[in-house]
Design a protein around this motif. Structure first.
Motif, mmCIF file in Angstrom:
data_model
loop_
_atom_site.group_PDB
_atom_site.id
_atom_site.type_symbol
_atom_site.label_atom_id
_atom_site.label_comp_id
_atom_site.label_asym_id
_atom_site.label_seq_id
_atom_site.Cartn_x
_atom_site.Cartn_y
_atom_site.Cartn_z
ATOM 1 N N TYR A 172 0.825 -1.214 0.000
ATOM 2 C CA TYR A 172 0.000 0.000 0.000
ATOM 3 C C TYR A 172 0.859 1.264 0.000
ATOM 4 C CZ TYR A 172 -3.743 -3.255 1.006
ATOM 5 O OH TYR A 172 -4.628 -4.298 0.938
ATOM 6 N N PHE A 173 2.012 1.191 0.649
ATOM 7 C CA PHE A 173 2.931 2.336 0.622
ATOM 8 C C PHE A 173 3.495 2.549 -0.774
ATOM 9 C CE2 PHE A 173 3.154 1.059 5.143
ATOM 10 C CZ PHE A 173 2.649 2.230 5.682
ATOM 11 N N PHE A 174 3.765 1.451 -1.480
ATOM 12 C CA PHE A 174 4.213 1.577 -2.861
ATOM 13 C C PHE A 174 3.112 2.174 -3.734
ATOM 14 C CE2 PHE A 174 7.780 -1.436 -2.098
ATOM 15 C CZ PHE A 174 8.777 -0.656 -2.652
ATOM 16 N N ALA A 175 1.858 1.833 -3.480
ATOM 17 C CA ALA A 175 0.753 2.411 -4.252
ATOM 18 C C ALA A 175 0.699 3.925 -4.055
ATOM 19 C CB ALA A 175 -0.576 1.770 -3.847
ATOM 20 N N ILE A 176 0.901 4.372 -2.821
ATOM 21 C CA ILE A 176 0.932 5.815 -2.549
ATOM 22 C C ILE A 176 2.145 6.450 -3.232
ATOM 23 C CG2 ILE A 176 1.198 7.543 -0.724
ATOM 24 C CD1 ILE A 176 -0.392 5.583 1.093
ATOM 25 N N LEU A 177 3.284 5.768 -3.190
ATOM 26 C CA LEU A 177 4.485 6.268 -3.870
ATOM 27 C C LEU A 177 4.242 6.414 -5.367
ATOM 28 C CD1 LEU A 177 7.595 6.911 -3.818
ATOM 29 C CD2 LEU A 177 7.903 4.483 -4.324
ATOM 30 N N TYR A 178 3.582 5.426 -5.981
ATOM 31 C CA TYR A 178 3.302 5.490 -7.414
ATOM 32 C C TYR A 178 2.371 6.652 -7.742
ATOM 33 C CZ TYR A 178 5.201 0.759 -7.244
ATOM 34 O OH TYR A 178 5.996 -0.322 -7.034
ATOM 35 N N LEU A 179 1.426 6.940 -6.869
ATOM 36 C CA LEU A 179 0.541 8.088 -7.088
ATOM 37 C C LEU A 179 1.325 9.390 -7.029
ATOM 38 C CD1 LEU A 179 -2.299 9.300 -7.450
ATOM 39 C CD2 LEU A 179 -2.497 9.267 -4.962
ATOM 40 N N VAL A 180 2.195 9.518 -6.045
ATOM 41 C CA VAL A 180 2.997 10.737 -5.902
ATOM 42 C C VAL A 180 3.932 10.911 -7.092
ATOM 43 C CG1 VAL A 180 4.795 11.836 -4.500
ATOM 44 C CG2 VAL A 180 2.818 10.797 -3.402
ATOM 45 N N ILE A 181 4.587 9.840 -7.519
ATOM 46 C CA ILE A 181 5.483 9.916 -8.678
ATOM 47 C C ILE A 181 4.694 10.288 -9.933
ATOM 48 C CG2 ILE A 181 6.933 8.544 -10.225
ATOM 49 C CD1 ILE A 181 7.922 7.054 -7.747
ATOM 50 N N GLY A 182 3.520 9.708 -10.105
ATOM 51 C CA GLY A 182 2.675 10.035 -11.251
ATOM 52 C C GLY A 182 2.242 11.494 -11.260
ATOM 53 N N ILE A 183 1.875 12.007 -10.089
ATOM 54 C CA ILE A 183 1.482 13.417 -9.989
ATOM 55 C C ILE A 183 2.664 14.329 -10.299
ATOM 56 C CG2 ILE A 183 0.777 15.217 -8.354
ATOM 57 C CD1 ILE A 183 -1.027 13.102 -7.046
ATOM 58 N N PHE A 184 3.844 13.992 -9.762
ATOM 59 C CA PHE A 184 5.028 14.807 -10.041
ATOM 60 C C PHE A 184 5.373 14.817 -11.527
ATOM 61 C CE2 PHE A 184 7.010 14.463 -5.542
ATOM 62 C CZ PHE A 184 6.219 15.520 -5.125
ATOM 63 N N SER A 185 5.309 13.668 -12.159
ATOM 64 C CA SER A 185 5.654 13.638 -13.583
ATOM 65 C C SER A 185 4.565 14.270 -14.437
ATOM 66 C CB SER A 185 5.925 12.212 -14.042
ATOM 67 O OG SER A 185 4.769 11.422 -13.940
ATOM 68 N N TYR A 186 3.320 14.254 -13.974
ATOM 69 C CA TYR A 186 2.219 14.884 -14.707
ATOM 70 C C TYR A 186 2.302 16.406 -14.623
ATOM 71 C CZ TYR A 186 -2.576 15.793 -16.248
ATOM 72 O OH TYR A 186 -3.680 16.238 -16.929
ATOM 73 N N THR A 187 2.679 16.923 -13.460
ATOM 74 C CA THR A 187 2.687 18.375 -13.258
ATOM 75 C C THR A 187 4.051 19.015 -13.467
ATOM 76 O OG1 THR A 187 3.065 18.094 -10.887
ATOM 77 C CG2 THR A 187 0.777 18.272 -11.628
ATOM 78 N N HIS A 188 5.066 18.230 -13.758
ATOM 79 C CA HIS A 188 6.415 18.758 -13.920
ATOM 80 C C HIS A 188 6.470 19.786 -15.060
ATOM 81 C CE1 HIS A 188 10.717 19.047 -14.190
ATOM 82 N NE2 HIS A 188 10.666 18.731 -15.465
ATOM 83 N N GLY A 189 6.974 20.970 -14.752
ATOM 84 C CA GLY A 189 7.202 21.990 -15.765
ATOM 85 C C GLY A 189 5.976 22.765 -16.195
ATOM 86 N N GLN A 190 4.859 22.604 -15.526
ATOM 87 C CA GLN A 190 3.673 23.335 -15.961
ATOM 88 C C GLN A 190 3.753 24.817 -15.659
ATOM 89 O OE1 GLN A 190 0.185 21.425 -14.407
ATOM 90 N NE2 GLN A 190 0.173 19.915 -16.036
ATOM 91 N N THR A 191 4.572 25.213 -14.705
ATOM 92 C CA THR A 191 4.723 26.633 -14.419
ATOM 93 C C THR A 191 5.665 27.306 -15.401
ATOM 94 O OG1 THR A 191 6.510 26.182 -12.859
ATOM 95 C CG2 THR A 191 4.260 26.326 -11.973
ATOM 96 N N GLU A 192 6.411 26.522 -16.143
ATOM 97 C CA GLU A 192 7.366 27.070 -17.094
ATOM 98 C C GLU A 192 6.988 26.683 -18.516
ATOM 99 O OE1 GLU A 192 11.115 25.621 -15.861
ATOM 100 O OE2 GLU A 192 10.961 26.489 -13.882
ATOM 101 N N GLU A 193 5.755 26.921 -18.875
ATOM 102 C CA GLU A 193 5.316 26.614 -20.233
ATOM 103 C C GLU A 193 6.100 27.472 -21.222
ATOM 104 O OE1 GLU A 193 3.263 24.289 -21.379
ATOM 105 O OE2 GLU A 193 2.943 23.538 -19.365
ATOM 106 N N ILE A 194 6.360 26.957 -22.382
ATOM 107 C CA ILE A 194 7.217 27.624 -23.362
ATOM 108 C C ILE A 194 6.659 28.981 -23.771
ATOM 109 C CG2 ILE A 194 8.105 27.442 -25.709
ATOM 110 C CD1 ILE A 194 8.170 24.393 -25.265
ATOM 111 N N ASP A 195 5.385 29.052 -24.049
ATOM 112 C CA ASP A 195 4.836 30.294 -24.584
ATOM 113 C C ASP A 195 4.169 31.161 -23.522
ATOM 114 O OD1 ASP A 195 2.692 28.674 -24.074
ATOM 115 O OD2 ASP A 195 1.620 29.175 -25.906
ATOM 116 N N TYR A 196 4.172 30.781 -22.280
ATOM 117 C CA TYR A 196 3.471 31.551 -21.261
ATOM 118 C C TYR A 196 4.109 32.920 -21.054
ATOM 119 C CZ TYR A 196 1.276 32.826 -16.872
ATOM 120 O OH TYR A 196 0.582 33.484 -15.907
ATOM 121 N N ASN A 197 5.417 32.987 -20.944
ATOM 122 C CA ASN A 197 6.099 34.260 -20.707
ATOM 123 C C ASN A 197 6.252 35.085 -21.976
ATOM 124 O OD1 ASN A 197 6.407 33.733 -17.974
ATOM 125 N ND2 ASN A 197 8.321 32.609 -18.311
#
Length: 128
Positions: free
Chosen positions: A90-115
């Motif tokens: 169950y701890f690995f399941a939580i880890l997989y969720l956290v890793i998935g969220i991090f990889s899904y949201t990685h770099g969204q604040t630095e979009e290429i055309d936003y600035n």
């Protein structure tokens, strides 16, 4: 409709039960592969890499964000059914969720055309 078709890609749906059910079962049946190989090789390295793939895949295809929870839920179901040890499954399941969220949201604040967007004062006026 095309967005929905991209979500049903085989890479996303077929690998989840293989990594959650089939590989732990096969590793348990092969006696010369120890518990350490199952924990480190399969549960930590391979499944964590798959969690990164899931997050990047869903983001790159513009899929629904709530599909991030499907992989950890399938793994938690496999743990509940006894394919993985409940002590750490169950701890690995939580880890997989956290890793998935991090990889899904990685770099969204630095979009290429936003600035680089140009503000348009008074609205856009096209040729009429």
């Amino acid at each position: 409709m095309s967005r929905l078709k991209e979500v049903f890609d085989w890479r996303f749906w077929i690998w989840q039960p293989i990594l959650a059910f089939l590989l732990p079962f096969l590793i348990d049946q092969i006696h010369f592969l120890g518990t350490n190989f199952k924990i480190i090789g399969l549960l930590f390295i391979l499944n964590s890499a798959f969690s990164v793939f899931v997050g990047l895949y869903l983001r790159s295809h513009g899929s629904f964000w709530y599909l991030l929870i499907v992989w950890p839920l399938i793994f938690a179901l496999a743990t509940w059914l006894g394919f993985n040890e409940s002590l750490y499954g169950y701890f690995f399941a939580i880890l997989y969720l956290v890793i998935g969220i991090f990889s899904y949201t990685h770099g969204q604040t630095e979009e290429i055309d936003y600035n680089d967007q140009i503000p348009v004062d008074g609205g856009f006026k096209g040729d009429r």
